[in-house]
Design a protein around this motif. Structure first.
Motif, PDB file in Angstrom:
ATOM      1  N   SER A 177       0.848  -1.187   0.000  1.00  0.00           N
ATOM      2  CA  SER A 177       0.000   0.000   0.000  1.00  0.00           C
ATOM      3  C   SER A 177       0.884   1.238   0.000  1.00  0.00           C
ATOM      4  O   SER A 177       1.977   1.234   0.592  1.00  0.00           O
ATOM      5  CB  SER A 177      -0.905   0.032   1.237  1.00  0.00           C
ATOM      6  OG  SER A 177      -1.777  -1.072   1.263  1.00  0.00           O
ATOM      7  N   LEU A 178       0.405   2.278  -0.667  1.00  0.00           N
ATOM      8  CA  LEU A 178       1.052   3.589  -0.670  1.00  0.00           C
ATOM      9  C   LEU A 178       0.112   4.577   0.009  1.00  0.00           C
ATOM     10  O   LEU A 178      -1.041   4.732  -0.421  1.00  0.00           O
ATOM     11  CB  LEU A 178       1.355   4.040  -2.103  1.00  0.00           C
ATOM     12  CG  LEU A 178       2.412   3.233  -2.854  1.00  0.00           C
ATOM     13  CD1 LEU A 178       2.371   3.552  -4.337  1.00  0.00           C
ATOM     14  CD2 LEU A 178       3.791   3.532  -2.294  1.00  0.00           C
ATOM     15  N   PHE A 179       0.580   5.244   1.069  1.00  0.00           N
ATOM     16  CA  PHE A 179      -0.269   6.124   1.869  1.00  0.00           C
ATOM     17  C   PHE A 179       0.071   7.593   1.646  1.00  0.00           C
ATOM     18  O   PHE A 179       1.212   7.942   1.308  1.00  0.00           O
ATOM     19  CB  PHE A 179      -0.096   5.810   3.362  1.00  0.00           C
ATOM     20  CG  PHE A 179      -0.734   4.521   3.798  1.00  0.00           C
ATOM     21  CD1 PHE A 179      -2.015   4.500   4.310  1.00  0.00           C
ATOM     22  CD2 PHE A 179      -0.035   3.322   3.684  1.00  0.00           C
ATOM     23  CE1 PHE A 179      -2.601   3.303   4.714  1.00  0.00           C
ATOM     24  CE2 PHE A 179      -0.609   2.126   4.085  1.00  0.00           C
ATOM     25  CZ  PHE A 179      -1.900   2.118   4.604  1.00  0.00           C
ATOM     26  N   ILE A 180      -0.935   8.451   1.877  1.00  0.00           N
ATOM     27  CA  ILE A 180      -0.711   9.882   1.971  1.00  0.00           C
ATOM     28  C   ILE A 180      -1.050  10.317   3.395  1.00  0.00           C
ATOM     29  O   ILE A 180      -1.607   9.532   4.177  1.00  0.00           O
ATOM     30  CB  ILE A 180      -1.542  10.681   0.940  1.00  0.00           C
ATOM     31  CG1 ILE A 180      -3.045  10.391   1.108  1.00  0.00           C
ATOM     32  CG2 ILE A 180      -1.090  10.346  -0.474  1.00  0.00           C
ATOM     33  CD1 ILE A 180      -3.926  11.215   0.182  1.00  0.00           C
ATOM     34  N   THR A 181      -0.725  11.550   3.760  1.00  0.00           N
ATOM     35  CA  THR A 181      -0.846  11.990   5.150  1.00  0.00           C
ATOM     36  C   THR A 181      -2.275  11.949   5.675  1.00  0.00           C
ATOM     37  O   THR A 181      -2.498  11.808   6.882  1.00  0.00           O
ATOM     38  CB  THR A 181      -0.301  13.427   5.301  1.00  0.00           C
ATOM     39  OG1 THR A 181      -0.959  14.273   4.345  1.00  0.00           O
ATOM     40  CG2 THR A 181       1.201  13.464   5.060  1.00  0.00           C
ATOM     41  N   SER A 182      -3.274  12.042   4.805  1.00  0.00           N
ATOM     42  CA  SER A 182      -4.668  11.998   5.239  1.00  0.00           C
ATOM     43  C   SER A 182      -5.111  10.608   5.664  1.00  0.00           C
ATOM     44  O   SER A 182      -6.192  10.436   6.225  1.00  0.00           O
ATOM     45  CB  SER A 182      -5.573  12.492   4.107  1.00  0.00           C
ATOM     46  OG  SER A 182      -5.533  11.579   3.012  1.00  0.00           O
ATOM     47  N   GLY A 183      -4.282   9.603   5.376  1.00  0.00           N
ATOM     48  CA  GLY A 183      -4.636   8.227   5.676  1.00  0.00           C
ATOM     49  C   GLY A 183      -5.192   7.463   4.498  1.00  0.00           C
ATOM     50  O   GLY A 183      -5.355   6.242   4.560  1.00  0.00           O
ATOM     51  N   GLN A 184      -5.495   8.163   3.402  1.00  0.00           N
ATOM     52  CA  GLN A 184      -5.927   7.495   2.181  1.00  0.00           C
ATOM     53  C   GLN A 184      -4.769   6.681   1.601  1.00  0.00           C
ATOM     54  O   GLN A 184      -3.594   7.008   1.804  1.00  0.00           O
ATOM     55  CB  GLN A 184      -6.394   8.527   1.156  1.00  0.00           C
ATOM     56  CG  GLN A 184      -7.680   9.240   1.553  1.00  0.00           C
ATOM     57  CD  GLN A 184      -8.911   8.562   0.958  1.00  0.00           C
ATOM     58  OE1 GLN A 184      -8.933   7.348   0.775  1.00  0.00           O
ATOM     59  NE2 GLN A 184      -9.922   9.355   0.652  1.00  0.00           N
TER      60      GLN A 184
END
Length: 448
Positions: A177-184
């Protein structure tokens, strides 16, 4: 360990079968199943190695049958003959003492026949020292999380009737998984027997594009029915629900199957929907727990009609059916959904306005008798308008019948198929997966 280095294990397994044949009493029957692996596991978090190691594991399941009774024992199997036979003989003695205490099994199936097979699928995996550099080179600046598992897996079978099977394969899976700071997050899998750097680069680049789209403000949608494109990973999740109370002949006979209306010919699915069991890719063994070999292909649904269920020998004996090599649980092992006519570049234009669903989770039957499945969207799901991705969506719960989304509401499937691997590692590495296209559905029902 290379696949060629497993010869000693095979010799020891064959010796175990031959010795049990000598030791068994005249009125005893037995089956022996081997599961073994030599695997590298590497766990990654924030594009850094958090845990890595090598597992050499193996166990035997010995089942003894006598006077219409049966029981089994599990014990480690190392390839060290003296130690392995000591454990096997102890298990044999315990089973003999136990059988006389057990009730009669009216539908017990004894091993029979003389099937033999030997399949060895050599691969071209990354060397152990090359795994981390190859995985992280493209994602060093991202919050990349996942687990890589690769190496040799062996499944083998032998019994008192003389059947013997050996299956060994080199495989790897990457679940990431690749995450962004928002948690998406964007979730993906990559698997095979040969490491393909070009294909891996394409996978990661596509994930990066979706990651950029996830940075947009999320759109909250009201419950209702939406035209929906399901990417192959989501289709695979829906398909595997059929292993849970659908394609099993025992479930049909006991009135538990979600496909009962299809079996009774009260309903049919779309003529665009077909799937089969396809063992020709050699990803999983064709033999089952009794050494029976399934056909290379078995159509299950053809153009919307149920043409075969999965029938093992126990079910066949109980209900007077003909067995077709299904496993003990009568579940899908090598499913393949037939492609349709939507080319990749026409996915968004064909969707026009609606939902693009990459992944699902928490699937369950909400009403099995009517084929209703509930679950949630997850990971890189988007709202699309006029063939253009507008925004990521907040997670939605759905509740919909397979008689609708694979029936009258199925618009079409994609021309391409994607292999979605089994990535489970509980007790041992799982083999196989689903070969599925994406699919476009009208008026899919979202309830929350």
């Amino acid at each position: 360990m290379k696949i060629e280095e497993l010869s000693a294990l095979e010799v020891s397994f064959n010796q175990l079968i031959e010795t049990l044949l000598i030791k068994k009493a005249e009125n005893e029957e037995f089956t022996v199943k081997l599961s073994s692996e030599r695997s590298q596991f590497t766990r990654l978090n924030r594009a850094k190695v958090r845990q890595t190691g090598y597992v050499a594991d193996g166990w035997i399941e010995l089942t003894l049958m006598k006077d219409q009774r049966s029981s089994f024992r599990l014990f480690p199997f190392t390839g060290n003959w003296d130690r392995d036979w000591e454990l096997a003989y102890i298990a044999l003695q315990e089973l003999r003492d136990e059988l006389v205490l057990l009730p009669i099994d009216a539908y017990l199936v004894l091993p029979s026949g003389n099937n033999t097979s030997r399949e060895i699928h050599s691969g071209n995996l990354l060397p152990e020292e090359a795994v981390v550099p190859n995985l992280l080179e493209l994602v060093a600046e991202l919050d990349f999380t996942g687990i890589y598992a690769g190496g040799v897996v062996v499944k083998a079978y032998g019994d008192s009737s003389g059947q013997k099977h050996w299956f060994a394969t080199d495989t790897f899976t990457l679940d990431y998984s690749l995450f962004i700071t928002s948690g998406q997050a964007v979730k993906g899998t990559f698997a095979g027997s040969d490491w393909d750097k070009t294909a891996y680069i394409a996978k990661i680049n596509e994930a990066k594009k979706q990651l950029e789209l996830l940075s947009r403000p999320a759109k909250e949608l009201p419950r209702g029915q939406y035209k929906t494109y399901f990417a192959p990973a989501a289709v695979a999740d829906l398909l595997m629900m059929l292993s849970w109370g659908s394609v099993s002949e025992a479930d049909i006979q006991q009135g538990n199957s979600a496909l009962a209306a299809l079996w009774r010919q009260e309903k049919q699915l779309s003529p665009k929907f077909s799937f089969k069991e396809n063992f020709q890719r050699g990803l999983v063994p064709r033999f089952n727990e009794l050494g029976e070999i399934a056909a290379l292909e078995l159509p299950v649904i053809e153009k919307g009609y149920l043409v075969n269920t999965l029938v093992n020998s126990r079910t066949a004996k109980e209900y007077g059916k003909i067995a077709n090599g299904a496993n003990g649980s009568e579940t899908l092992r090598a499913p393949e959904v037939s492609p349709g006519s939507i080319v990749f570049d026409r996915i968004l234009p064909s969707l026009d306005t609606g939902l693009y669903v990459s992944n699902l989770h928490y699937l369950n039957w909400s009403d099995r008798q009517t084929g209703r499945i509930t679950g949630m969207t997850r990971y890189a799901c988007f709202w699309v308008e006029n063939g253009e991705i507008i925004a990521p969506i907040e997670n939605l719960r759905f509740d919909e019948s397979l008689y609708r989304f694979w029936g009258e509401n199925l618009i079409d499937l994609t021309t391409f198929q994607e292999f979605i691997p089994e990535v489970g590692t509980y007790e041992s590495r799982q083999l196989g997966g689903s070969l599925v296209p994406g699919m476009l559905v009208e008026d899919f029902t979202y309830t929350l």
